[in-house]
Design a protein around this motif. Structure first.
Motif, PDB file in Angstrom:
ATOM      1  N   THR A 194     -41.616  15.753   8.868  1.00 34.12           N
ATOM      2  CA  THR A 194     -40.165  15.634   8.719  1.00 34.12           C
ATOM      3  C   THR A 194     -39.578  16.989   8.351  1.00 34.12           C
ATOM      4  N   ILE A 195     -38.373  17.223   8.810  1.00 32.62           N
ATOM      5  CA  ILE A 195     -37.669  18.461   8.487  1.00 32.62           C
ATOM      6  C   ILE A 195     -36.809  18.222   7.253  1.00 32.62           C
ATOM      7  N   GLU A 196     -37.016  19.038   6.274  1.00 31.05           N
ATOM      8  CA  GLU A 196     -36.221  18.953   5.047  1.00 31.05           C
ATOM      9  C   GLU A 196     -35.323  20.185   4.936  1.00 31.05           C
ATOM     10  N   PRO A 197     -34.119  20.033   4.354  1.00 29.34           N
ATOM     11  CA  PRO A 197     -33.613  18.829   3.672  1.00 29.34           C
ATOM     12  C   PRO A 197     -32.850  17.869   4.582  1.00 29.34           C
ATOM     13  N   ALA A 198     -32.891  18.092   5.911  1.00 28.45           N
ATOM     14  CA  ALA A 198     -32.095  17.272   6.826  1.00 28.45           C
ATOM     15  C   ALA A 198     -32.450  15.790   6.715  1.00 28.45           C
ATOM     16  N   THR A 199     -33.750  15.488   6.611  1.00 29.29           N
ATOM     17  CA  THR A 199     -34.180  14.085   6.551  1.00 29.29           C
ATOM     18  C   THR A 199     -33.680  13.406   5.288  1.00 29.29           C
ATOM     19  N   THR A 200     -33.865  14.058   4.157  1.00 32.28           N
ATOM     20  CA  THR A 200     -33.422  13.480   2.881  1.00 32.28           C
ATOM     21  C   THR A 200     -31.906  13.380   2.814  1.00 32.28           C
ATOM     22  N   LEU A 201     -31.223  14.400   3.327  1.00 29.26           N
ATOM     23  CA  LEU A 201     -29.755  14.377   3.331  1.00 29.26           C
ATOM     24  C   LEU A 201     -29.240  13.197   4.135  1.00 29.26           C
ATOM     25  N   ASP A 202     -29.858  12.944   5.278  1.00 23.01           N
ATOM     26  CA  ASP A 202     -29.441  11.814   6.106  1.00 23.01           C
ATOM     27  C   ASP A 202     -29.695  10.484   5.395  1.00 23.01           C
ATOM     28  N   LEU A 203     -30.832  10.381   4.730  1.00 20.06           N
ATOM     29  CA  LEU A 203     -31.159   9.144   4.012  1.00 20.06           C
ATOM     30  C   LEU A 203     -30.192   8.880   2.861  1.00 20.06           C
ATOM     31  N   ASN A 204     -29.738   9.945   2.236  1.00 20.60           N
ATOM     32  CA  ASN A 204     -28.887   9.800   1.049  1.00 20.60           C
ATOM     33  C   ASN A 204     -27.398   9.742   1.371  1.00 20.60           C
ATOM     34  N   THR A 205     -27.048   9.886   2.651  1.00 15.10           N
ATOM     35  CA  THR A 205     -25.637   9.880   3.039  1.00 15.10           C
ATOM     36  C   THR A 205     -25.256   8.518   3.595  1.00 15.10           C
ATOM     37  N   ALA A 206     -24.311   7.865   2.940  1.00 14.44           N
ATOM     38  CA  ALA A 206     -23.861   6.544   3.384  1.00 14.44           C
ATOM     39  C   ALA A 206     -22.832   6.684   4.503  1.00 14.44           C
ATOM     40  N   ASN A 207     -22.409   5.553   5.056  1.00 10.78           N
ATOM     41  CA  ASN A 207     -21.426   5.553   6.145  1.00 10.78           C
ATOM     42  C   ASN A 207     -19.989   5.452   5.653  1.00 10.78           C
ATOM     43  N   LEU A 208     -19.800   5.090   4.400  1.00 13.23           N
ATOM     44  CA  LEU A 208     -18.452   4.875   3.870  1.00 13.23           C
ATOM     45  C   LEU A 208     -17.916   6.131   3.191  1.00 13.23           C
ATOM     46  N   LEU A 209     -16.611   6.336   3.341  1.00 18.36           N
ATOM     47  CA  LEU A 209     -15.943   7.399   2.595  1.00 18.36           C
ATOM     48  C   LEU A 209     -15.744   6.959   1.148  1.00 18.36           C
ATOM     49  N   ILE A 210     -15.824   7.899   0.252  1.00 19.76           N
ATOM     50  CA  ILE A 210     -15.639   7.606  -1.173  1.00 19.76           C
ATOM     51  C   ILE A 210     -14.338   8.252  -1.645  1.00 19.76           C
ATOM     52  N   GLU A 211     -13.529   7.473  -2.321  1.00 16.36           N
ATOM     53  CA  GLU A 211     -12.242   7.976  -2.794  1.00 16.36           C
ATOM     54  C   GLU A 211     -12.443   8.982  -3.919  1.00 16.36           C
ATOM     55  N   ARG A 212     -11.781  10.101  -3.786  1.00 15.63           N
ATOM     56  CA  ARG A 212     -11.853  11.114  -4.833  1.00 15.63           C
ATOM     57  C   ARG A 212     -10.871  10.780  -5.956  1.00 15.63           C
ATOM     58  N   LYS A 213     -11.228  11.190  -7.152  1.00 13.44           N
ATOM     59  CA  LYS A 213     -10.401  10.842  -8.313  1.00 13.44           C
ATOM     60  C   LYS A 213      -9.141  11.699  -8.384  1.00 13.44           C
ATOM     61  N   ASN A 214      -9.292  12.980  -8.263  1.00 13.18           N
ATOM     62  CA  ASN A 214      -8.153  13.883  -8.416  1.00 13.18           C
ATOM     63  C   ASN A 214      -7.600  14.257  -7.040  1.00 13.18           C
TER      64      ASN A 214
END
Length: 464
Positions: A194-214
């Protein structure tokens, strides 16, 4: 045992591919590859995703044997990389799996050799087989033997005569290199990397946008106003274009292939520009905070409307292309238009979902690459040369027989039958007969590695 299996597989590899065209050999290679992957990665093959991709790989291998189209071969190779990437990490996106699979094929052994995590395993392997020692054990005596043979040849005419008469033609260096290449390939894929960090980054990235607080209320307001204004004008423009295009379709009869071609390609150019601008514009405005802005209803509705209008544009271009095909038959370019329209349609649908369900850009990449792969698999099930010929002969109002003659040889039985049923010009008849004869001769001259289903179903006994 591991090395013995790889050696056997590499010998099979050179036997299958050395000086052979693509055919049954690639199908058998696919089966061998799955066997190697399964033997070295049995736990991964208990995973449902891996089983699915392995099944797809087998299906594409069967398709190569059935009709061996270029698309089937491409899909098989693409599936090969994806399966290897899935074995290395089955939860990744399909494009990351493809990258990992390609990387494993090229550099899997070196990755294991130099990756720190694999040091204990490498130590164990060195205890089993000392490669350097064996290289010395074989190489050094061989070098000395060659040197002394050359020296002794000059000192004894009888010895020189004996050495000269020894025939080493049975040693095929190219075949040996092909075998070494096969060993290198199977060794690389036996334990995919596996190529890192591309593999781990893909695994840890969800499909939903997250609302920022500020977030800046003022910035969101300005972006909302700009986006609403821009999309409103673009919607008006595309409505006007679609109405005029529909009027043109309903009020004009086209008899010229060039005229229809110009309509279709001009429409495609407009469609490409429209969809690219539409998606990029929507992605720009809905990239972050505007998705969560309380007063974004208007811009969202305009985005939905623009997506819908672009889908209408796809329908209009499809009608034009259908008219083109109905009059003058299929060609690969006309099929390509339909393929692009289908991809564009799914691209717009996924963009709608991205805005509606507040997805991120990764979602678009993941879903659309899966859709494109699925379309490739479905398309690979069709023998396009044969199907184009059959459709055009039976449906085209104006038949371009020359185009059909220049397609792959497996359409020659259809052309031969057509030539027997209809009176064609002498040059066309000659070309069809020559194509038919050449195709059947090529079938009879094939080695077993190059066989396809047609080698077993072709009932032609002679060439006339």
């Amino acid at each position: 045992m591991k090395h013995l299996l790889l050696i056997i597989a590499s010998l099979c590899f050179s036997t299958l591919f050395y000086q052979q065209s693509i055919g049954l050999n690639l199908s058998l290679f696919s089966i061998i590859s799955i066997g190697i992957l399964w033997w070295h990665n049995k736990p991964q093959f208990k995973n449902q995703t891996t089983i699915i991709y392995a099944s797809i790989y087998v299906i594409t291998a069967i398709l190569i044997f059935i009709h061996g189209t270029a698309l089937a071969i491409f899909t098989n190779i693409f599936s090969f990389f994806i399966l290897i990437g899935c074995v290395s990490s089955n939860k990744n996106s399909i494009y990351v799996q493809w990258i990992n699979g390609f990387y494993s094929v090229i550099a899997g052994y070196f990755h294991r050799k130099f990756d720190n995590k694999d040091i204990p395993e490498q130590t164990i392997l060195k205890k089993d087989i000392d490669i350097l020692h064996w290289a010395k054990l074989v190489g050094i005596p061989l070098v000395f033997i060659i040197i002394f043979i050359l020296l002794y040849k000059n000192g004894n005419p009888i010895f020189e005569d004996v050495i000269t008469k020894i025939n080493f033609d049975f040693i095929n260096l190219q075949w040996i290199l092909m075998t070494v290449l096969g060993y290198f390939l199977f060794n690389n894929i036996s334990q995919p990397a596996t190529i890192e960090p591309a593999t781990t980054l893909d695994l840890n990235t969800a499909n939903l946008l997250i609302e920022r607080k500020n977030t800046s209320e003022e910035k969101n307001k300005k972006d909302n106003q700009l986006g609403t204004t821009l999309l409103a004008f673009l919607n008006v423009l595309i409505v006007f274009y679609s109405i005029t295009d529909l009027m043109y379709l309903l009020t004009n009869t086209v008899d010229s292939a060039n005229h229809l071609s110009m309509q279709v390609h001009n429409g495609i150019n407009a469609l490409i520009a429209s969809i690219v601008i539409a998606i990029l514009t929507i992605l720009f405005f809905f990239r972050s905070d505007l998705n969560f802005y309380k007063k974004n209803k208007a811009i969202k509705n305009l985005a939905y409307l623009w997506i819908g209008l672009n889908i209408i544009l796809i329908v209009l271009i499809s009608i034009k292309n259908y008219q083109y095909v109905s009059a003058f038959g299929f060609t690969y370019k006309r099929l390509g238009v339909f393929a692009y329209l289908l991809l564009a349609f799914f691209g717009l649908i996924t963009t709608f979902i991205k805005v509606f369900k507040i997805k991120n850009l990764w979602y678009l990449f993941r879903v659309n690459t899966q859709i494109a792969f699925a379309i490739c698999i479905l398309s690979a099930t069709i023998n396009w040369d044969y199907s184009i010929t059959e459709f055009n002969i039976n449906n085209a109002k104006v038949l371009d027989i020359t185009y059909l003659i220049h397609l792959k040889g497996n359409n020659s039985p259809l052309l031969k039958t057509y030539a027997q049923q209809y009176k064609l010009s002498e040059p066309i008849n000659t070309q069809i007969n020559q194509k038919w004869t050449t195709h059947n001769q090529n079938l009879s001259l094939m080695n077993w590695q190059e066989y396809s289903l047609e080698n077993f179903t072709n009932t032609t006994k002679g060439y006339h």
